[in-house]
Design a protein around this motif. Sequence first.
Motif, short mmCIF file in Angstrom:
data_model
loop_
_atom_site.label_atom_id
_atom_site.label_comp_id
_atom_site.label_asym_id
_atom_site.label_seq_id
_atom_site.Cartn_x
_atom_site.Cartn_y
_atom_site.Cartn_z
N THR A 376 -70.25 7.14 32.41
CA THR A 376 -69.09 7.46 33.24
C THR A 376 -69.06 6.72 34.57
N LEU A 377 -67.87 6.73 35.15
CA LEU A 377 -67.64 6.19 36.48
C LEU A 377 -66.87 7.22 37.31
N ARG A 378 -66.98 7.09 38.60
CA ARG A 378 -66.11 7.88 39.46
C ARG A 378 -64.67 7.52 39.09
N GLY A 379 -63.84 8.54 38.83
CA GLY A 379 -62.47 8.29 38.43
C GLY A 379 -62.21 8.49 36.95
N ASP A 380 -63.24 8.81 36.17
CA ASP A 380 -63.02 9.10 34.75
C ASP A 380 -62.43 10.50 34.58
N PRO A 381 -61.51 10.68 33.61
CA PRO A 381 -60.88 11.99 33.42
C PRO A 381 -61.71 12.92 32.54
N VAL A 382 -61.64 14.22 32.85
CA VAL A 382 -62.27 15.27 32.05
C VAL A 382 -61.18 16.31 31.78
N VAL A 383 -60.73 16.39 30.54
CA VAL A 383 -59.63 17.29 30.19
C VAL A 383 -60.22 18.57 29.60
N VAL A 384 -60.01 19.68 30.30
CA VAL A 384 -60.59 20.97 29.89
C VAL A 384 -59.51 21.88 29.33
N THR A 385 -59.77 22.47 28.18
CA THR A 385 -58.83 23.42 27.55
C THR A 385 -59.60 24.68 27.13
N GLY A 386 -58.84 25.72 26.82
CA GLY A 386 -59.45 26.92 26.26
C GLY A 386 -59.57 28.09 27.20
N THR A 387 -59.06 27.99 28.43
CA THR A 387 -59.07 29.13 29.34
C THR A 387 -57.69 29.30 29.96
N THR A 388 -57.44 30.48 30.48
CA THR A 388 -56.16 30.76 31.13
C THR A 388 -56.21 30.48 32.63
N ARG A 389 -57.40 30.20 33.15
CA ARG A 389 -57.54 29.87 34.57
C ARG A 389 -57.20 28.38 34.74
N LYS A 390 -56.20 28.10 35.56
CA LYS A 390 -55.71 26.73 35.70
C LYS A 390 -56.21 26.08 36.99
N MET A 391 -56.19 24.76 36.99
CA MET A 391 -56.56 23.99 38.17
C MET A 391 -55.56 24.23 39.31
N GLU A 392 -56.07 24.46 40.49
CA GLU A 392 -55.22 24.60 41.66
C GLU A 392 -54.93 23.22 42.26
N PRO A 393 -53.69 22.99 42.71
CA PRO A 393 -53.38 21.70 43.35
C PRO A 393 -54.32 21.43 44.52
N GLY A 394 -54.90 20.25 44.53
CA GLY A 394 -55.78 19.87 45.63
C GLY A 394 -57.22 20.29 45.46
N ASN A 395 -57.54 21.00 44.38
CA ASN A 395 -58.93 21.39 44.13
C ASN A 395 -59.61 20.23 43.40
N GLY A 396 -59.83 19.16 44.13
CA GLY A 396 -60.31 17.92 43.53
C GLY A 396 -59.17 16.93 43.45
N TRP A 397 -59.33 15.95 42.61
CA TRP A 397 -58.29 14.92 42.43
C TRP A 397 -57.38 15.37 41.29
N THR A 398 -56.36 16.11 41.65
CA THR A 398 -55.55 16.84 40.67
C THR A 398 -54.22 16.15 40.35
N ASP A 399 -54.10 14.87 40.63
CA ASP A 399 -52.84 14.15 40.42
C ASP A 399 -52.33 14.25 38.99
N TRP A 400 -53.23 14.33 38.02
CA TRP A 400 -52.83 14.29 36.62
C TRP A 400 -52.38 15.65 36.08
N ASN A 401 -52.38 16.67 36.92
CA ASN A 401 -51.90 17.98 36.50
C ASN A 401 -50.43 18.18 36.85
N THR A 402 -49.79 17.14 37.35
CA THR A 402 -48.38 17.16 37.70
C THR A 402 -47.61 16.27 36.72
N SER A 403 -46.47 16.72 36.27
CA SER A 403 -45.67 15.89 35.36
C SER A 403 -45.27 14.59 36.06
N TRP A 404 -44.99 13.57 35.27
CA TRP A 404 -44.64 12.28 35.84
C TRP A 404 -43.37 12.36 36.67
N SER A 405 -42.38 13.09 36.21
CA SER A 405 -41.12 13.18 36.96
C SER A 405 -41.34 13.88 38.31
#
Length: 414
Positions: A376-405
């Motif tokens: 791995t490198l800094r900047g690699d994605p880790v996609v986590v599924t299977g829980t109802t607890r979601k990522m909070e905006p800004g809790n890390g580099w969360t740019d990819w949790n927002t739709s493109w539009s």
Amino acid sequence: MVSVSVRKHGLAVAGICVMLLAGTACSDTEAGGSSGSGTTQSSGTPGASTTPGSSASPSQNPGAANVAIVPAKGASAVKPDQPVTVTTTAGKLKDVVLKDDDGDKVAGSFNTEKTQWTSLPQLKPGASYTVSGSAEGTDGASVPISSTFKTLKATKRLKASVAPLNGETVGVAMPIQIYWNNPVTDRAAVEKRLSVKTSVPVVGSWHWVNSMQVNYRPMNYWPAGTKVTVNIDTLGVNAGRSTWGVASRQISFSIGKSVVTKVDVKKHTMYVFIGGKLARTIPITAGKDGFTTRSGVKVIMEKFVTKRMDARTVGIKPGDPEYYDIHDVKWAQRVTSSGEFIHGAPWSAGSQGSANVSHGCVGMSLKDAQWYFSQTLRGDPVVVTGTTRKMEPGNGWTDWNTSWSTYKAGSALS
């Protein structure tokens, strides 16, 4: 025509000139600033100082170069985001140099006819500038160009810190992050000075996190092997509220191979895809009840061969049954600001692949953790599924949790 008009209607023209000068006092200076030209004004260029050809006036010798410079000579509060122009009404400009008192030159360009030179609108606040060069009239005579002026001082100075680092190789989900030392009020003006160039076509967008941070990401993950250059041309930009850019900078970085990780918390399994192909399936344990691992797209932020993990950093104090303080956690990779890591966890070997027993981290065997760390490198994605607890905006580099539009709508220029 001007000299004839003066002889016939001297008083009237003098009155008009006074009105013109008063009306153009703000054309190249901050309100309240003095133009301080100390020279005659060009009849066709407001706020400009003139350099007439040798001993002849334009009316006496139409072929002599008559050079006009904006801002006017001696101006003392010129806005740093205004271009400097040098124009001749006869012949051509031969060369023009604009530099500050440190000797740094400001880039500029001629028009096709070489009758006008225009600088980039990127001047230093609170600096003295000198314009020099020469022009040649159609009569063949050379006329020197010489003028000086000062830019207004900035109440606040705008500078940028950037991630990734210059020369770094990063993962395919790495967002470009620019952090400002002072709040940006005029986001559009600043964003116009930002650009991203890539070695292959990439569609991307800037997105303002807040007045102190703006990020950029592609619509999809960066293509592996892409070369990226970020230009932050903010020298002289007006960021609003008397905040002026005092520097420009450029960084270049590369995108490494594609490593995309998928963690299925319910199945207690992690899948690592390299170059789009499944490279390894790893048994893991994740967060137990009360410490549920967040679902969402996370990005590896930091990597540590050995990391101390003390529960006090997440609010669990000594004496609490959940307290822990492990000094030598191996192969630890941070994926949230709040403290979630992917790491080696030999103490939970009996639960890996079958139960979730951690305090939110993803744990695995030391052998698997070391292998994964090496991929791995800094900047690699880790996609986590299977829980109802979601990522909070800004809790890390969360740019990819927002739709493109939605992400694009965060641009000041959208």
